[in-house]
Design an enzyme around this catalytic site. Structure first.
Site, mmCIF file in Angstrom:
data_model
loop_
_atom_site.group_PDB
_atom_site.id
_atom_site.type_symbol
_atom_site.label_atom_id
_atom_site.label_comp_id
_atom_site.label_asym_id
_atom_site.label_seq_id
_atom_site.Cartn_x
_atom_site.Cartn_y
_atom_site.Cartn_z
ATOM 1 C CD1 TRP A 73 27.532 -27.110 -5.602
ATOM 2 C CD2 TRP A 73 26.879 -28.680 -3.542
ATOM 3 N NE1 TRP A 73 28.287 -27.533 -5.187
ATOM 4 C CE2 TRP A 73 27.963 -28.528 -3.707
ATOM 5 C CE3 TRP A 73 26.116 -29.599 -2.694
ATOM 6 C CZ2 TRP A 73 28.416 -28.028 -1.932
ATOM 7 C CZ3 TRP A 73 26.271 -29.418 -0.952
ATOM 8 C CH2 TRP A 73 28.124 -29.084 -1.066
ATOM 9 C CG ASP A 107 21.238 -26.058 -5.081
ATOM 10 O OD1 ASP A 107 21.142 -24.796 -4.499
ATOM 11 O OD2 ASP A 107 22.062 -26.635 -4.493
ATOM 12 C CE LYS A 142 28.788 -21.546 -1.286
ATOM 13 N NZ LYS A 142 29.608 -21.533 -0.933
#
Lengths: 351, 351
Positions: free
Chosen positions: B90, B161, B185
């Site tokens: 990511w 993040d 999530k």
């Protein structure tokens, strides 16, 4: 939202058939969700008659993000200018974002008459080499709706914000370079925007624009370049199926919408000037019926008494004043009839 | 997704209490929805202990849009450079979007060891005048999670993040300039991203960036600059309440997550090398347990037999191989225990 769709969503909330889990829990890469996404796309394609030359994307960020994305993909770096028809509030917002990406010019602006009308073909001229011609097919605040696509040279891609009248009637997609609609009026819940665009058109876009705005990322990955708004797409698919299977398609939907809106416009026209429509007769919207009363006092009284009759959300936008009745696809005839009955009663008591 | 939340959503699907309509039907300007939005924000604020110096926004477009928005707001036009710690997939995606907006440099990159570790303070140096220091607190594919915030000069905003470990444990928000998490999530359904940022930091951003990316538009309008993803925010609010009221807060959630993940790591560590963890021990994730088996054949057999035992979605990403067990907040202890039991059985039969 059609009640049958809400009931299906309710029934499946804890366990999506075949999944053993809720739609809210499964991955966007799960085979079941990918099927739901493809089914939603294909139902839209069949409803609208979209050919394979066009992509159908599901994106986030609403019309606001599209204001930027369109100019970033189709205007930035082209050296051309984008041309806009301004017929209400949403078009004005769109052009202000486009100006950040390049030259964007209003070639028609109905500002002088407070956006009560639409241009005829003689009211504007589109340059043969414009980056695109942009318009908003239905302006919610003003209640003006194009009855047909505006005149546009074949060399210029026609771009439309169809957010507030998408799926209210058949749409000749092949006249467009790109059209988009955030879902929350006729197509589904807030949180997803449908973008339909000619595939060849976006191939030329500059890949250095922000990745989420670059249509090709979404097109090349079937709307799964990143995690799409799964629930909103799932509900949108059910609404599209309701339109196709329960209503019978977009021509049938248009017939119903014409009956609903005509019944209100008739009351306005036969009120002896008590109700005065904002939009000129020839560009009245099927979706948003806007009108004024003789005084602010009567407007306030109308809204208050309507509210007591469970007729809500009728206050017009401050830029137009008066009343705005939004009668999107899912508003049943009974709701429109109740409003019409109230308008007639209110006139007889106050006219 | 907690089952109690799903049941509430199901119960309210046709009629939101007080609304006389579904949440999917009411306007985002409706007083009831505005209350739901504020309640979701305030529950997050109380869970995380967010001070008034910080804004809490609900946006669309996922982490991918944030990759661009962060660099557009905090890097573009500053003449500074942004510094990135790359500890997995990511972070790599984030820096590639940032490079479109200005100078973005990886000051640490664990590529050589296939992202199995995190940097210590001596492994990188942050410039005192960097635009910001960016990192990803939990890398889902590699299963590495920072145990504490990375070292960062007080002059440099720390940006994170937190998509995949948001709300899994207490978070010292005041150490951050900006942190964000897409909801899917731990926090809610796909379609909404929470952004928490120091208000003063974003005041300096260039207003000529695309409007949807300009944080100040969202901050100044309480996440209602344009239509927010109403359903996703509504569910997120319920999940936050579940965390606060049913679980008892983030410290309690962390305790549960430590117990769940430890039980799996224990099986790995006591397997005599049959299961080999991908992440180094000191940076193991509470959320994503990644490990390999002695051969591709055994990995395939593991996944196949697990599937027959209703243990799904265990295949590791191709860049790491092996197995990845994602055990987010809502995964009940029973689910983790079932996986642990299967791992022990599989070892005894194949070890």
């Amino acid at each position: 939202m059609p009640e049958s769709v809400l009931r299906e969503v309710q029934d499946e909330m804890l366990c999506l058939p075949g999944a053993g889990a809720s739609l809210l829990e499964i991955s966007h890469r799960d085979k079941l969700f990918v099927e739901i996404l493809h089914d939603a796309e294909n139902t839209l394609r069949s409803l609208l008659g979209v050919s394979d030359d066009y992509g159908v994307l599901f994106m986030q960020g609403g019309a606001t993000l599209q204001f930027s994305a369109i100019a970033a993909n189709l205007l930035r770096g082209t050296g051309k200018r984008a041309e806009y028809l301004l017929t209400g509030s949403w078009g004005k917002k769109a052009i202000s974002e486009a100006k950040k990406e390049g030259e964007a010019v209003a070639i028609y602006d109905a500002k002088e008459t407070n956006y009560d009308r639409l241009p005829g073909a003689s009211d504007y001229t589109v340059s043969d080499d414009a980056a695109y011609l942009y318009y908003c097919s239905n302006e919610t605040i003003q209640g003006v709706q194009f009855q047909n696509e505006p005149e546009c040279p074949a060399s210029v891609p026609l771009v439309s914000d169809a957010s507030s009248d998408f799926l209210c009637r058949p749409l000749p997609v092949d006249k467009y370079g790109l059209l988009y609609a955030c879902a929350q009026k006729n197509a589904g819940p807030a949180g997803v925007t449908v973008v339909v665009m000619r595939k060849d058109l976006i191939e030329k876009a500059d890949p250095s624009i922000p990745g989420y705005l670059y249509y090709k990322n979404h097109l090349d990955n079937d709307s799964e370049w990143n995690t799409p708004p799964t629930f909103a797409i799932y509900v949108l698919g059910k609404v599209a199926r309701w339109l196709r299977d329960d209503i019978g398609g977009l021509a049938e939907m248009e017939k119903i919408n014409r009956e609903k809106s005509s019944s209100l416009y008739k009351i306005i026209d036969e009120s002896g000037g008590f109700y005065r429509g904002h939009a000129n007769v020839e560009c009245r919207s099927l979706m948003n019926v806007t009108f004024n009363l003789p005084s602010d006092e009567l407007t306030a009284k109308f809204i208050s008494e309507a509210g007591a009759n469970r007729l809500a959300a009728l206050k017009g936008h401050r830029s137009v004043g008066g009343i705005r009745a939004s009668i999107y696809n899912a508003m049943p005839r009974e709701g429109v009839d109740a409003l019409g009955q109230f308008m007639a009663d209110f006139l007889s008591r106050n006219g």
